[in-house]
Write a protein that holds these residues in place. Structure first.
Motif, short mmCIF file in Angstrom:
data_model
loop_
_atom_site.label_atom_id
_atom_site.label_comp_id
_atom_site.label_asym_id
_atom_site.label_seq_id
_atom_site.Cartn_x
_atom_site.Cartn_y
_atom_site.Cartn_z
N ASP A 136 19.04 50.13 82.81
CA ASP A 136 19.77 50.22 84.07
C ASP A 136 20.96 49.27 84.12
O ASP A 136 21.75 49.32 85.06
N THR A 137 21.09 48.43 83.13
CA THR A 137 22.18 47.47 83.06
C THR A 137 23.54 48.17 83.02
O THR A 137 23.72 49.16 82.31
N GLY A 138 24.49 47.66 83.78
CA GLY A 138 25.83 48.22 83.78
C GLY A 138 26.61 47.80 85.01
O GLY A 138 26.10 47.08 85.87
N VAL A 139 27.84 48.26 85.10
CA VAL A 139 28.65 48.04 86.28
C VAL A 139 28.45 49.22 87.22
O VAL A 139 28.62 50.37 86.83
N TYR A 140 28.08 48.93 88.45
CA TYR A 140 27.80 49.97 89.44
C TYR A 140 28.99 50.13 90.38
O TYR A 140 29.49 49.16 90.95
N TYR A 141 29.44 51.39 90.54
CA TYR A 141 30.64 51.69 91.31
C TYR A 141 30.33 52.54 92.53
O TYR A 141 29.57 53.50 92.46
#
Length: 119
Positions: free
Chosen positions: A93-98
């Protein structure tokens, strides 16, 4: 164009929970409730991925297969805000959320908030 600002990202252990917020402003001819809202995310080396969507009145929702049963999208039109409740988090689920706002003619994007799931 609508201005969107994400917040609430951070570092969490696998299995943990985190809630993201998206605040909208800058409306002219339209209001927050005129926009369907979405969450997307992007992990390093991967394409931007659809996470969840919510209708204008908050009555309809849609989730990407990878987050079904674990994430919940919601909105509060009186506050011009959208939320993403995340639970049972996984490393993937790791990441940049927009945050994304959509009306008939197009959409607007926030600059993202980093979510890191790590032990």
């Amino acid at each position: 164009q609508v201005h969107l600002v994400e917040s609430g990202g951070g570092v969490v252990q696998p299995g943990g929970s985190l809630t993201l917020s998206c605040a909208a402003s800058g409306f002219t001819d339209f209001t927050f409730s005129d926009y369907a809202m979405n969450w997307y995310r992007q992990a390093p080396g991967r394409q931007r991925e659809f996470v969840a969507a919510i209708g204008r009145a908050g009555d309809s929702t849609l989730y990407g297969d990878s987050v079904k049963g674990r994430f919940t999208i919601s909105r509060d039109n009186s506050r011009n805000e959208m939320y993403l409740q995340m639970s049972s988090l996984k490393v993937e689920d790791t990441g940049v959320y927009y945050c994304n706002a959509v009306r008939g003619s197009g959409g607007c994007w926030g600059q993202g908030t980093q979510v890191t799931v790590s032990s």
